[in-house]
Design a protein around this motif. Structure first.
Motif, PDB file in Angstrom:
ATOM      1  N   LEU A 128       0.827  -1.209   0.000  1.00 48.13           N
ATOM      2  CA  LEU A 128       0.000   0.000   0.000  1.00 48.13           C
ATOM      3  C   LEU A 128       0.864   1.262   0.000  1.00 48.13           C
ATOM      4  O   LEU A 128       0.497   2.281  -0.593  1.00 48.13           O
ATOM      5  CB  LEU A 128      -0.947  -0.011   1.201  1.00 48.13           C
ATOM      6  N   GLU A 129       2.002   1.178   0.643  1.00 48.87           N
ATOM      7  CA  GLU A 129       2.913   2.319   0.663  1.00 48.87           C
ATOM      8  C   GLU A 129       3.684   2.472  -0.644  1.00 48.87           C
ATOM      9  O   GLU A 129       4.239   3.536  -0.921  1.00 48.87           O
ATOM     10  CB  GLU A 129       3.903   2.167   1.822  1.00 48.87           C
ATOM     11  N   SER A 130       3.703   1.421  -1.451  1.00 51.83           N
ATOM     12  CA  SER A 130       4.495   1.448  -2.686  1.00 51.83           C
ATOM     13  C   SER A 130       3.765   2.081  -3.862  1.00 51.83           C
ATOM     14  O   SER A 130       4.320   2.187  -4.950  1.00 51.83           O
ATOM     15  CB  SER A 130       4.898   0.022  -3.072  1.00 51.83           C
ATOM     16  N   SER A 131       2.513   2.459  -3.665  1.00 51.50           N
ATOM     17  CA  SER A 131       1.709   3.073  -4.730  1.00 51.50           C
ATOM     18  C   SER A 131       1.568   2.151  -5.938  1.00 51.50           C
ATOM     19  O   SER A 131       1.758   2.563  -7.093  1.00 51.50           O
ATOM     20  CB  SER A 131       2.320   4.411  -5.170  1.00 51.50           C
ATOM     21  N   ALA A 132       1.220   0.907  -5.674  1.00 48.43           N
ATOM     22  CA  ALA A 132       1.025  -0.060  -6.757  1.00 48.43           C
ATOM     23  C   ALA A 132      -0.201   0.297  -7.584  1.00 48.43           C
ATOM     24  O   ALA A 132      -1.200   0.800  -7.063  1.00 48.43           O
ATOM     25  CB  ALA A 132       0.883  -1.466  -6.178  1.00 48.43           C
ATOM     26  N   ASP A 133      -0.120   0.019  -8.884  1.00 42.79           N
ATOM     27  CA  ASP A 133      -1.253   0.262  -9.788  1.00 42.79           C
ATOM     28  C   ASP A 133      -2.131  -0.970  -9.940  1.00 42.79           C
ATOM     29  O   ASP A 133      -3.261  -0.867 -10.427  1.00 42.79           O
ATOM     30  CB  ASP A 133      -0.730   0.684 -11.166  1.00 42.79           C
ATOM     31  N   GLY A 134      -1.637  -2.136  -9.567  1.00 36.54           N
ATOM     32  CA  GLY A 134      -2.395  -3.370  -9.638  1.00 36.54           C
ATOM     33  C   GLY A 134      -1.720  -4.415  -8.771  1.00 36.54           C
ATOM     34  O   GLY A 134      -0.500  -4.367  -8.561  1.00 36.54           O
ATOM     35  N   ILE A 135      -2.497  -5.373  -8.255  1.00 36.16           N
ATOM     36  CA  ILE A 135      -1.963  -6.319  -7.270  1.00 36.16           C
ATOM     37  C   ILE A 135      -2.407  -7.743  -7.596  1.00 36.16           C
ATOM     38  O   ILE A 135      -3.571  -7.984  -7.936  1.00 36.16           O
ATOM     39  CB  ILE A 135      -2.438  -5.944  -5.844  1.00 36.16           C
ATOM     40  N   VAL A 136      -1.468  -8.678  -7.478  1.00 42.53           N
ATOM     41  CA  VAL A 136      -1.768 -10.108  -7.506  1.00 42.53           C
ATOM     42  C   VAL A 136      -1.667 -10.606  -6.074  1.00 42.53           C
ATOM     43  O   VAL A 136      -0.656 -10.389  -5.403  1.00 42.53           O
ATOM     44  CB  VAL A 136      -0.772 -10.865  -8.405  1.00 42.53           C
ATOM     45  N   LEU A 137      -2.703 -11.286  -5.598  1.00 42.07           N
ATOM     46  CA  LEU A 137      -2.797 -11.623  -4.177  1.00 42.07           C
ATOM     47  C   LEU A 137      -3.235 -13.069  -3.970  1.00 42.07           C
ATOM     48  O   LEU A 137      -4.206 -13.525  -4.572  1.00 42.07           O
ATOM     49  CB  LEU A 137      -3.805 -10.675  -3.504  1.00 42.07           C
ATOM     50  N   ILE A 172      -7.472   0.392  -6.337  1.00 34.30           N
ATOM     51  CA  ILE A 172      -6.392  -0.421  -6.909  1.00 34.30           C
ATOM     52  C   ILE A 172      -6.978  -1.774  -7.317  1.00 34.30           C
ATOM     53  O   ILE A 172      -7.497  -2.501  -6.475  1.00 34.30           O
ATOM     54  CB  ILE A 172      -5.256  -0.645  -5.893  1.00 34.30           C
ATOM     55  N   PRO A 173      -6.924  -2.147  -8.582  1.00 32.42           N
ATOM     56  CA  PRO A 173      -7.445  -3.454  -8.984  1.00 32.42           C
ATOM     57  C   PRO A 173      -6.560  -4.576  -8.451  1.00 32.42           C
ATOM     58  O   PRO A 173      -5.334  -4.456  -8.407  1.00 32.42           O
ATOM     59  CB  PRO A 173      -7.397  -3.397 -10.518  1.00 32.42           C
ATOM     60  N   TYR A 174      -7.186  -5.686  -8.053  1.00 32.76           N
ATOM     61  CA  TYR A 174      -6.424  -6.819  -7.543  1.00 32.76           C
ATOM     62  C   TYR A 174      -7.011  -8.132  -8.055  1.00 32.76           C
ATOM     63  O   TYR A 174      -8.214  -8.256  -8.279  1.00 32.76           O
ATOM     64  CB  TYR A 174      -6.369  -6.816  -6.008  1.00 32.76           C
TER      65      TYR A 174
END
Length: 352
Positions: A123-132, A152-154
């Motif tokens: 969350l602190e890294s300013s991600a544009d998309g996440i795989v979880l 943020i799309p995940y």
């Protein structure tokens, strides 16, 4: 530019009575064009329904799109996660030339706080998309709520949580996978057989294990209601703890003819069978062709492994975000993987 695209730019320039370079500046949102001319060119672009090369625009913008991956770290017990990681790295090799950056974050499957710590870092890294991989339900819900708040799309990989706003789930059809394990169990059933479902994980409340076990039980509810299904949960995943949980069950229930392990730790149960040397080996069904499972598949202690193409799961997860963030394509909510049945006779064709 490609020939087709250059022809489109030429036509826009002709209609606007400007140079191709001016059209190019407008398409790539560069400076040096008056507001009046920019408006005129954009209007012609809209009239012609002109769609420039999206990758070219992506590169021209100079903006880096950051994708974050949060999955378990791979150990002997969790070697399964080597395969999705390979797929993620393969996808990264294909797309990083287009201005996408994939950052890897790993958590310990035996430590919920490691998940929380890494989720905060993302969350602190300013991600544009996440795989979880949402292995810890409550912690994953808190994380996805934060992602929703930041828009943020995940993507969920290998396991899922219902009623979430995830862009997609990429993984096995859990209920059907358990149902298939139930049908495979019938190869070993006798008149007085008992079956044992074995959950070996710190996060046994995971939706994955619940849905898989429901599928397994559903098969017997529909076809063989008379067979009792026992269950054992081992929240500690070391070999000694697993042995300690299994030993009294087999002493009290000598008619256990089927063992169904709901994750990739089947080799721990195989080691137990190797040690106790029962009069008749029960049928052992588990998941995933990791090295230790393959060894016991070879020597016959494991009979069936159910596999869901984990490397492709990793690859698809990155490419799904790529398709959304670069091309704005619509994404399927569920991307179910095939269900493969691997046995000693065919495992050589799956090892790679």
């Amino acid at each position: 530019m490609k020939k087709k695209e250059l022809q489109g730019v030429k036509e826009i320039a002709r209609r606007a009575n400007v140079t191709i370079a001016t059209v190019d500046r407008v398409i790539h949102n560069r400076t040096g064009v008056s507001d009046k001319t920019r408006e005129k060119i954009n209007k012609i672009i809209e009239e012609l329904n002109y769609q420039p090369n999206m990758l070219a625009r992506r590169l021209a913008s100079g903006k880096i799109i950051k994708l974050a991956v949060l999955i378990p770290s791979a150990t002997e017990e969790t070697e399964f996660w080597d395969a999705p990681l390979r797929g993620i790295q393969r996808a990264n090799t294909e797309i990083n030339q287009y201005g996408l950056q994939v950052d890897l974050f790993f958590f310990d499957l035996s430590d919920q706080q490691s998940f929380v710590k890494q989720a905060s870092a993302i969350l602190e890294s300013s991600a544009d998309g996440i795989v979880l991989a949402p292995m810890f339900i409550n912690e994953a819900r808190e994380f996805t709520a934060a992602c929703d708040a930041k828009s943020i799309p995940y993507v969920f990989i290998d396991s899922t949580i219902p009623d979430q706003k995830n862009l997609s789930y990429i993984g096995p059809p859990l209920f059907q996978s358990g149902y298939l394990a139930g049908k495979l169990s019938t190869y070993a059933l006798r008149e007085n057989s008992q079956l044992l479902v074995v959950n070996i994980a710190t996060a046994i409340d995971s939706y994955t294990y619940k849905e898989t076990e429901e599928g397994f039980r559903a098969y017997f509810a529909e076809h063989h209601k008379s067979y009792p299904i026992l269950r054992v949960d081992s929240h500690q995943t070391d070999e000694q703890s697993v042995f300690r949980n299994l030993q009294p069950l087999f002493e009290a229930n000598p008619a256990i003819d089927v063992l169904f392990v709901t994750n990739s730790r089947s080799f721990l149960v195989a080691r137990f069978l190797e040690k106790v040397k029962l009069a008749q080996k029960p049928l052992l069904i588990g998941y995933d062709l990791i090295k230790e499972n393959a060894k016991y598949l070879d020597n016959g202690l494991i009979d069936f492994l159910i596999c869901h193409q984990p490397e492709d799961q990793g690859y698809r997860s990155i490419m799904t975000l790529y398709q959304l963030l670069i091309f704005s394509k619509s994404i399927e909510k569920e991307q179910y993987m095939p269900i493969d049945i691997v046995m000693r006779e065919n495992q050589a064709f799956y090892r790679n």
